[in-house]
Design a protein around this motif. Structure first.
Motif, PDB file in Angstrom:
ATOM      1  N   LYS A   1     -20.720  -9.770  -5.816  1.00 27.83           N
ATOM      2  CA  LYS A   1     -19.997  -9.727  -6.783  1.00 27.83           C
ATOM      3  C   LYS A   1     -20.552  -9.521  -8.283  1.00 27.83           C
ATOM      4  O   LYS A   1     -19.897  -8.989  -9.193  1.00 27.83           O
ATOM      5  CB  LYS A   1     -19.201 -10.947  -6.991  1.00 27.83           C
ATOM      6  CG  LYS A   1     -18.082 -11.349  -5.812  1.00 27.83           C
ATOM      7  CD  LYS A   1     -17.190 -12.437  -5.813  1.00 27.83           C
ATOM      8  CE  LYS A   1     -16.204 -12.286  -4.816  1.00 27.83           C
ATOM      9  NZ  LYS A   1     -16.930 -12.695  -3.468  1.00 27.83           N
ATOM     10  N   GLN A   2     -21.806 -10.018  -8.790  1.00 29.22           N
ATOM     11  CA  GLN A   2     -22.352  -9.779  -9.863  1.00 29.22           C
ATOM     12  C   GLN A   2     -22.816  -8.162  -9.950  1.00 29.22           C
ATOM     13  O   GLN A   2     -23.660  -7.752  -9.191  1.00 29.22           O
ATOM     14  CB  GLN A   2     -23.623 -10.653  -9.993  1.00 29.22           C
ATOM     15  CG  GLN A   2     -23.209 -12.142 -10.049  1.00 29.22           C
ATOM     16  CD  GLN A   2     -22.155 -12.388 -11.017  1.00 29.22           C
ATOM     17  OE1 GLN A   2     -22.448 -12.112 -12.315  1.00 29.22           O
ATOM     18  NE2 GLN A   2     -21.120 -12.863 -10.565  1.00 29.22           N
ATOM     19  N   PRO A   3     -22.286  -7.504 -10.937  1.00 28.80           N
ATOM     20  CA  PRO A   3     -22.721  -6.128 -11.475  1.00 28.80           C
ATOM     21  C   PRO A   3     -23.972  -5.778 -11.218  1.00 28.80           C
ATOM     22  O   PRO A   3     -24.942  -6.512 -11.709  1.00 28.80           O
ATOM     23  CB  PRO A   3     -22.182  -5.958 -12.817  1.00 28.80           C
ATOM     24  CG  PRO A   3     -21.092  -6.989 -13.107  1.00 28.80           C
ATOM     25  CD  PRO A   3     -21.610  -8.275 -12.431  1.00 28.80           C
TER      26      PRO A   3
ATOM     27  N   HIS B   1     -21.564 -17.997 -13.380  1.00 31.77           N
ATOM     28  CA  HIS B   1     -21.455 -16.979 -14.157  1.00 31.77           C
ATOM     29  C   HIS B   1     -20.185 -16.510 -14.756  1.00 31.77           C
ATOM     30  O   HIS B   1     -19.090 -16.556 -14.273  1.00 31.77           O
ATOM     31  CB  HIS B   1     -21.958 -15.747 -13.316  1.00 31.77           C
ATOM     32  CG  HIS B   1     -23.401 -15.748 -12.574  1.00 31.77           C
ATOM     33  ND1 HIS B   1     -24.601 -15.706 -13.593  1.00 31.77           N
ATOM     34  CD2 HIS B   1     -23.536 -15.899 -11.490  1.00 31.77           C
ATOM     35  CE1 HIS B   1     -25.455 -15.697 -12.478  1.00 31.77           C
ATOM     36  NE2 HIS B   1     -25.158 -16.008 -11.420  1.00 31.77           N
TER      37      HIS B   1
ATOM     38  N   THR C   1     -18.267 -14.082 -18.447  1.00 32.41           N
ATOM     39  CA  THR C   1     -18.420 -13.315 -19.750  1.00 32.41           C
ATOM     40  C   THR C   1     -18.102 -13.942 -20.894  1.00 32.41           C
ATOM     41  O   THR C   1     -17.782 -15.052 -20.849  1.00 32.41           O
ATOM     42  CB  THR C   1     -17.426 -12.005 -19.491  1.00 32.41           C
ATOM     43  OG1 THR C   1     -16.077 -12.588 -19.713  1.00 32.41           O
ATOM     44  CG2 THR C   1     -17.739 -11.228 -18.316  1.00 32.41           C
TER      45      THR C   1
ATOM     46  N   ASP D   1     -14.473 -15.106 -20.976  1.00 30.15           N
ATOM     47  CA  ASP D   1     -14.304 -16.041 -19.934  1.00 30.15           C
ATOM     48  C   ASP D   1     -14.657 -17.572 -20.774  1.00 30.15           C
ATOM     49  O   ASP D   1     -13.849 -18.380 -20.498  1.00 30.15           O
ATOM     50  CB  ASP D   1     -15.041 -15.954 -18.741  1.00 30.15           C
ATOM     51  CG  ASP D   1     -14.728 -14.715 -17.685  1.00 30.15           C
ATOM     52  OD1 ASP D   1     -13.498 -14.550 -18.003  1.00 30.15           O
ATOM     53  OD2 ASP D   1     -15.361 -14.068 -17.303  1.00 30.15           O
TER      54      ASP D   1
ATOM     55  N   ASP E   1     -22.392 -10.611 -21.119  1.00 28.91           N
ATOM     56  CA  ASP E   1     -21.529  -9.681 -20.729  1.00 28.91           C
ATOM     57  C   ASP E   1     -21.837  -8.838 -19.661  1.00 28.91           C
ATOM     58  O   ASP E   1     -21.233  -7.854 -19.353  1.00 28.91           O
ATOM     59  CB  ASP E   1     -21.418  -8.617 -22.105  1.00 28.91           C
ATOM     60  CG  ASP E   1     -22.864  -8.049 -22.635  1.00 28.91           C
ATOM     61  OD1 ASP E   1     -23.740  -8.064 -21.642  1.00 28.91           O
ATOM     62  OD2 ASP E   1     -22.806  -7.685 -23.376  1.00 28.91           O
TER      63      ASP E   1
ATOM     64  N   TYR F   1     -22.212 -10.286 -16.653  1.00 35.35           N
ATOM     65  CA  TYR F   1     -22.006 -11.243 -15.526  1.00 35.35           C
ATOM     66  C   TYR F   1     -20.379 -10.965 -15.376  1.00 35.35           C
ATOM     67  O   TYR F   1     -19.672 -10.213 -15.974  1.00 35.35           O
ATOM     68  CB  TYR F   1     -21.978 -12.584 -15.886  1.00 35.35           C
ATOM     69  CG  TYR F   1     -23.378 -13.183 -15.921  1.00 35.35           C
ATOM     70  CD1 TYR F   1     -24.388 -12.346 -15.435  1.00 35.35           C
ATOM     71  CD2 TYR F   1     -23.934 -14.236 -16.796  1.00 35.35           C
ATOM     72  CE1 TYR F   1     -25.675 -12.682 -15.327  1.00 35.35           C
ATOM     73  CE2 TYR F   1     -24.982 -14.592 -16.902  1.00 35.35           C
ATOM     74  CZ  TYR F   1     -25.894 -14.227 -15.913  1.00 35.35           C
ATOM     75  OH  TYR F   1     -27.465 -14.444 -16.149  1.00 35.35           O
ATOM     76  N   LYS F   2     -19.999 -11.422 -14.107  1.00 31.96           N
ATOM     77  CA  LYS F   2     -18.779 -11.466 -13.590  1.00 31.96           C
ATOM     78  C   LYS F   2     -18.277 -12.917 -13.207  1.00 31.96           C
ATOM     79  O   LYS F   2     -19.103 -13.667 -12.672  1.00 31.96           O
ATOM     80  CB  LYS F   2     -18.376 -10.527 -12.484  1.00 31.96           C
ATOM     81  CG  LYS F   2     -16.926 -10.400 -12.036  1.00 31.96           C
ATOM     82  CD  LYS F   2     -16.776  -9.484 -10.755  1.00 31.96           C
ATOM     83  CE  LYS F   2     -15.290  -9.542 -10.522  1.00 31.96           C
ATOM     84  NZ  LYS F   2     -15.194  -8.432  -9.354  1.00 31.96           N
TER      85      LYS F   2
ATOM     86  N   GLU G   1     -17.952 -16.138 -11.583  1.00 34.84           N
ATOM     87  CA  GLU G   1     -18.111 -16.726 -10.253  1.00 34.84           C
ATOM     88  C   GLU G   1     -19.008 -18.026 -10.223  1.00 34.84           C
ATOM     89  O   GLU G   1     -19.959 -17.883 -11.159  1.00 34.84           O
ATOM     90  CB  GLU G   1     -18.824 -15.382  -9.594  1.00 34.84           C
ATOM     91  CG  GLU G   1     -19.223 -15.796  -7.986  1.00 34.84           C
ATOM     92  CD  GLU G   1     -20.047 -14.826  -7.322  1.00 34.84           C
ATOM     93  OE1 GLU G   1     -19.788 -14.679  -6.100  1.00 34.84           O
ATOM     94  OE2 GLU G   1     -20.656 -13.899  -8.185  1.00 34.84           O
TER      95      GLU G   1
END
Length: 215
Positions: free
Chosen positions: A60-62, A146, A148, A151, A184, A186-187, A189
């Motif tokens: 999931k993490q870019p 994690h 952004t 968020d 920036d 991160y996603k 999670e």
């Protein structure tokens, strides 16, 4: 004084607002089994010169992925085979295990934030083309979220904060000492290990909510 209809309407509004807060602040969970991150130098020692990892599945993490390649990790008391490598490569190698794993390995791994490896115990890592004796880098990863910057602003937290989260389900529970990590890159999670997930009966893709939004 409110009549019955007004009281029911007020309670209903409060319940709906609470459910709306929870729904808008859901954080998906990723349960981390034992795994290893490798430096370029250590990857080549284990798999051969100029070796590159093969992507098995994206995370999931870019930019993060689980590799096809696995290794054996060995401690003073025992070992684990088929320990998945997570990519991409890092500047320093790092092994992440659970407390239960540490007992079998005989390694006194501390609870640490990822990347904070100074003073942590080493471990032997065995690959198809060689083995390495890591001088340090074995940790039990500190549970964390994690997110952004957007968020973090929405949830009114900042990088480095520690929060409480609410778990739902049959083992409804509150877990504290959860680190907030903001970037920036991160996603949104939450990451926790298998011991922690089993304790509260949670699995991949379940969700948690920051405790302040469940009151």
């Amino acid at each position: 004084m409110l009549n019955n209809n007004e009281l029911i309407a007020k309670i209903s509004k409060e319940v709906l607002q609470r459910l709306n807060d929870i729904d808008n602040h859901k954080i998906v969970v990723g349960v981390s089994n034992r795994h290893i991150h490798l430096s370029k130098e250590d990857l080549e020692s284990l798999f051969g010169k100029d070796y590159e990892l093969t992507v098995k599945s994206t995370l999931k993490q870019p930019g993060q992925f689980a590799a096809e390649e696995c290794v054996t990790i060995r401690g003073p008391k025992g070992e684990f085979n088929n320990v998945r490598i997570l990519g991409p490569i890092r500047k320093k190698s790092q092994v992440e295990i659970s407390l239960t794993d540490s007992f079998k390995l005989g390694v006194k791994a501390p609870i640490k934030e990822s990347g904070k490896l100074q003073g942590t115990p080493g471990i032997q890592v065995i690959g198809p083309c060689g083995r390495i004796n890591m001088p340090e880098g074995t940790i039990i990863a500190l549970r964390h979220i994690h997110m952004t910057p957007e968020d973090a602003k929405f949830m009114d937290v900042k990088d480095g904060d520690f929060v409480d989260v609410q778990f739902f389900g049959e083992r409804k529970a509150v877990m504290g000492n959860v680190l907030i990590r903001v970037s920036d890159k991160y996603k949104l999670e939450m990451h926790l290990d298998t011991d922690e997930a089993n304790a509260v009966g949670i699995k991949n893709n379940d969700y948690v909510v920051l405790k302040k939004f469940t009151r």
